[in-house]
Design an enzyme around this catalytic site. Structure first.
Site, PDB file in Angstrom:
ATOM      1  N   THR A 189       0.870  -1.172   0.000  1.00  0.00           N
ATOM      2  CA  THR A 189       0.000   0.000   0.000  1.00  0.00           C
ATOM      3  C   THR A 189       0.912   1.228   0.000  1.00  0.00           C
ATOM      4  OG1 THR A 189      -0.041   0.149   2.387  1.00  0.00           O
ATOM      5  CG2 THR A 189      -1.765  -1.169   1.370  1.00  0.00           C
ATOM      6  N   GLU A 334      -5.797  -4.181  -0.329  1.00  0.00           N
ATOM      7  CA  GLU A 334      -6.089  -5.280   0.594  1.00  0.00           C
ATOM      8  C   GLU A 334      -7.216  -6.178   0.089  1.00  0.00           C
ATOM      9  OE1 GLU A 334      -5.468  -2.194   1.347  1.00  0.00           O
ATOM     10  OE2 GLU A 334      -4.444  -1.954   3.275  1.00  0.00           O
ATOM     11  N   LYS A 442     -15.320  16.783  10.869  1.00  0.00           N
ATOM     12  CA  LYS A 442     -16.251  16.750  11.992  1.00  0.00           C
ATOM     13  C   LYS A 442     -16.508  18.170  12.459  1.00  0.00           C
ATOM     14  CE  LYS A 442     -16.070  12.311  14.216  1.00  0.00           C
ATOM     15  NZ  LYS A 442     -15.300  11.439  15.055  1.00  0.00           N
ATOM     16  N   TRP A 447     -20.688  14.770  11.062  1.00  0.00           N
ATOM     17  CA  TRP A 447     -19.839  14.506   9.897  1.00  0.00           C
ATOM     18  C   TRP A 447     -20.333  15.228   8.654  1.00  0.00           C
ATOM     19  CZ3 TRP A 447     -18.900   8.467   9.977  1.00  0.00           C
ATOM     20  CH2 TRP A 447     -18.070   8.164  11.063  1.00  0.00           C
TER      21      TRP A 447
HETATM   22  P1  ADP Z   1      -3.775   3.792  -1.632  1.00  0.00           P
HETATM   23  O1  ADP Z   1      -4.219   3.827  -0.202  1.00  0.00           O
HETATM   24  O2  ADP Z   1      -2.359   3.587  -1.816  1.00  0.00           O
HETATM   25  O3  ADP Z   1      -4.410   4.814  -2.500  1.00  0.00           O
HETATM   26  P2  ADP Z   1      -5.523   1.731  -2.557  1.00  0.00           P
HETATM   27  O4  ADP Z   1      -5.603   1.730  -4.010  1.00  0.00           O
HETATM   28  O5  ADP Z   1      -5.504   0.450  -1.862  1.00  0.00           O
HETATM   29  O6  ADP Z   1      -4.228   2.425  -2.184  1.00  0.00           O
HETATM   30  O7  ADP Z   1      -6.650   2.669  -2.022  1.00  0.00           O
HETATM   31  C1  ADP Z   1      -7.859   2.159  -1.613  1.00  0.00           C
HETATM   32  C2  ADP Z   1      -8.739   3.288  -1.196  1.00  0.00           C
HETATM   33  O8  ADP Z   1      -9.102   4.083  -2.319  1.00  0.00           O
HETATM   34  C3  ADP Z   1     -10.051   2.850  -0.622  1.00  0.00           C
HETATM   35  O9  ADP Z   1      -9.932   2.481   0.726  1.00  0.00           O
HETATM   36  C4  ADP Z   1     -10.895   4.104  -0.813  1.00  0.00           C
HETATM   37  O10 ADP Z   1     -10.642   5.059   0.193  1.00  0.00           O
HETATM   38  C5  ADP Z   1     -10.384   4.649  -2.104  1.00  0.00           C
HETATM   39  N1  ADP Z   1     -11.282   4.281  -3.198  1.00  0.00           N
HETATM   40  C6  ADP Z   1     -11.148   3.292  -4.087  1.00  0.00           C
HETATM   41  N2  ADP Z   1     -12.166   3.285  -4.969  1.00  0.00           N
HETATM   42  C7  ADP Z   1     -12.985   4.302  -4.618  1.00  0.00           C
HETATM   43  C8  ADP Z   1     -14.216   4.826  -5.135  1.00  0.00           C
HETATM   44  N3  ADP Z   1     -14.800   4.324  -6.212  1.00  0.00           N
HETATM   45  N4  ADP Z   1     -14.766   5.870  -4.488  1.00  0.00           N
HETATM   46  C9  ADP Z   1     -14.184   6.412  -3.406  1.00  0.00           C
HETATM   47  N5  ADP Z   1     -13.026   5.984  -2.889  1.00  0.00           N
HETATM   48  C10 ADP Z   1     -12.429   4.933  -3.481  1.00  0.00           C
END
Ligand code: ADP
Length: 546
Positions: A189, A334, A442, A447
């Site tokens: 990540t 993940e 917040k 929220w």
């Molecule tokens: P990084 O944290 O490195 O960006 P990831 O690709 O694993 O790596 O990121 C996952 C995160 O991206 C999710 O937990 C979410 O917050 C965000 N995410 C992914 N797809 C969407 C989506 N369609 N809409 C909003 N947030 C998204």
């Protein structure tokens, strides 16, 4: 028990073996670092992957050994995916947009034995190599002898040429069957909080994810499709497309490093692309290019958008102006990465408003994965489409523990993985992300959804990009601050942007300030870095007494 079904291990290599036998003439088209086009069919891909296993064996790669890649989307990268995991080793895709320090950290943490790299990354390798701690014994450049660069490396690390090694090897290798729970691929990540953490995919999780993604209510690729993953193979396996497209017999069009609107549009038309997937920033750039140039998309039917929230205005624009359906998706490293996918269904109504309201949400859980929301005390919350809570997931392609950690340590006692996202889920199981938990604003204990405000700000015709962050406030603790980037050649009147928001959200949601900035900081995975924006604007309201 008598009469049970066969029990064959789910092996990644079975994907290219199947494709070579049944879809041998389907092809992988790659645009090289220099812009040239390379074509290879799936028969050749499978044969070269076997040849590459022989190369890896000669380099001393052992089963379960880790091999790093620093590469764009292209055929050699796909060969590496299948050869490394097919021989029982682990393909560690490294994100080249990370800093040299972070790259060295994860290569050392994974104890990679070799790095296979595209020519673009020679300067990066020169910066990373002195920081490596001894596990890496070879850097293999993904090129021919004539293209080999000058790259001085510390003692003990050999500089090798991919095509030389391939030419000297043979294809005498049969794909073995072994335990499907064997590790196959590793992805870190991006470490927006703390050090990057490794997520280790197994053969089983990868094949199940590919099969699920090929479902008709998900990406649902077919042999007639020509699929273009714009999402990089170094970012969660190009959302699994290097596996799922090949399993479906669909051809792959690999864009290489040029991901600007003009390059993407011309490759899509030249190679008759039908389906593509990427983050919203890429599609925004494509939309701006199409509008400015008058170019059309001749063959594209669907675009999958995820990685960060897709503004409804983008979904609407692609459909109305170009006849292209946008399918919103959510996932994370993940989760291999796909967790939910948005497919239109006619029972939700066929008015444009009903369709857009459905499509704007992230989607429904893919079969094989479950989702729920809980409050901060761990109580399960209702799926009423209104109540927001911490999103949790579980399923066969969800991380159980980070690389090197105790089994199950990434989940709670019941096996749920907490995503770090805040979401609502409605009665259809349709999920909507309202924020990342660390980005939530917040105000006076309530929220405010930054994503909802950003989507509205993008409706203003002069706004190219928008981000809402929390700024400190003496009375309400935090208040929303909206940062907007103007489209090229446009100017933004902050009051006019606020006017777009007024009446569409509760008054107390309205940002206390609208700031015009020329550029937003992005993370290594192409998302707006809210962390850096917060650092920049945290004191903005207090300093100005707003
Ligand atoms: P990084 O944290 O490195 O960006 P990831 O690709 O694993 O790596 O990121 C996952 C995160 O991206 C999710 O937990 C979410 O917050 C965000 N995410 C992914 N797809 C969407 C989506 N369609 N809409 C909003 N947030 C998204």
């Amino acid at each position: 028990m008598f009469g049970l079904m066969q029990d064959r291990p789910l092996m990644i290599a079975s994907i290219i073996r199947h494709a070579a036998r049944h879809h041998g003439t389907a092809e992988i088209v790659s645009r090289g670092v220099d812009g040239s086009i390379h074509r290879q069919n799936y028969i050749a891909l499978e044969a070269r992957a076997r040849r590459l296993v022989r190369v890896l064996q000669q380099l001393g790669v052992q089963p379960s050994g880790r091999v790093a890649t620093l590469a764009w989307n292209g055929y050699r990268h796909v060969e590496l995916y299948y050869a490394i995991s097919g021989m029982g080793a682990v393909c560690h895709t490294v994100n080249p947009r990370l800093t040299p320090d972070d790259i060295a950290y994860i290569v050392n943490d994974a104890a990679d034995v070799a790095i296979f790299a595209d020519l673009t990354f020679v300067p990066l390798l020169a910066a990373v190599a002195p920081l490596l701690n001894g596990s890496v014994r070879a850097v293999v450049m993904l090129c021919s002898r004539a293209e080999m660069p000058d790259l001085p490396l510390p003692g003990g690390i050999a500089l090798l040429c991919y095509e030389d090694l391939m030419a000297a090897a043979d294809e005498n290798f049969d794909w073995p069957e072994f335990d499907e729970r064997t590790a196959a691929a590793l992805c870190y990540t991006s470490g927006t909080t703390g050090k990057p953490k490794g997520v280790l995919y197994s053969h089983r999780s990868t094949v199940l994810h590919a099969m699920a993604v090929n479902g008709a209510s998900v990406m649902g690729l077919r042999p007639d499709d020509r699929a273009m993953p714009i999402v990089p193979m170094f970012h969660v396996n190009a959302w699994g497309m290097a596996y799922s497209a090949i399993a479906a017999g669909a051809s792959l069009v690999m864009p290489g490093r040029h991901l600007d609107g003009a390059s993407v549009a011309s490759l899509m038309n030249a190679e008759r692309v039908t389906f593509s997937a990427g983050v919203p920033t890429v599609w925004l750039a494509l939309l701006h290019h199409l509008r400015a140039s008058g170019e059309r998309l001749n063959t594209v039917k669907r675009l999958a958008i995820g990685g960060s929230a897709c503004p409804p205005s983008l979904i609407e624009a692609f459909e109305r102006e170009y006849g292209v359906i946008v399918e919103h998706a959510w996932g994370m490293t993940e989760c291999s990465p796909l967790g939910v996918y948005n497919t239109y269904r006619s029972d939700i109504g066929d008015t444009p408003e009903a369709k857009l309201a459905w499509r704007a949400k992230q989607g429904q859980a893919i079969f094989g994965l479950d989702q729920r929301i809980i409050d901060d005390e761990g109580r399960v919350l209702p799926h009423d489409g209104v109540t927001a809570g911490n999103l949790q997931i579980c399923g066969n392609w969800v991380c159980s523990a980070y690389y090197g950690q105790e089994p199950g340590s990434a989940c709670d006692a019941e096996g749920w993985f907490t995503t770090g996202d805040v979401a609502t889920i409605d009665q259809h199981g349709q999920m909507l992300i309202t924020d990342r938990s660390k980005d939530v604003i917040k105000s006076g204990g309530e929220w405010i959804s930054s994503i909802e405000l950003e989507n509205l700000a993008l409706l203003h015709p002069d706004v190219a990009e928008a981000a809402v962050v929390a700024a400190e406030h003496p009375k309400w603790t935090e208040r929303p601050l909206l940062v907007v980037v103007p489209k090229a050649g446009h100017e933004i009147d902050p009051e006019a942007v606020l006017a777009v928001l007024r009446g569409k959200v509760a008054n107390w949601w309205l940002p206390d300030a609208v700031v015009v900035d020329t550029d937003l900081p992005h993370t290594a995975t192409g998302k707006v870095s809210k962390l850096r924006l917060r650092q920049k604007y945290r004191g903005y309201l207090v300093e100005r007494g707003v």
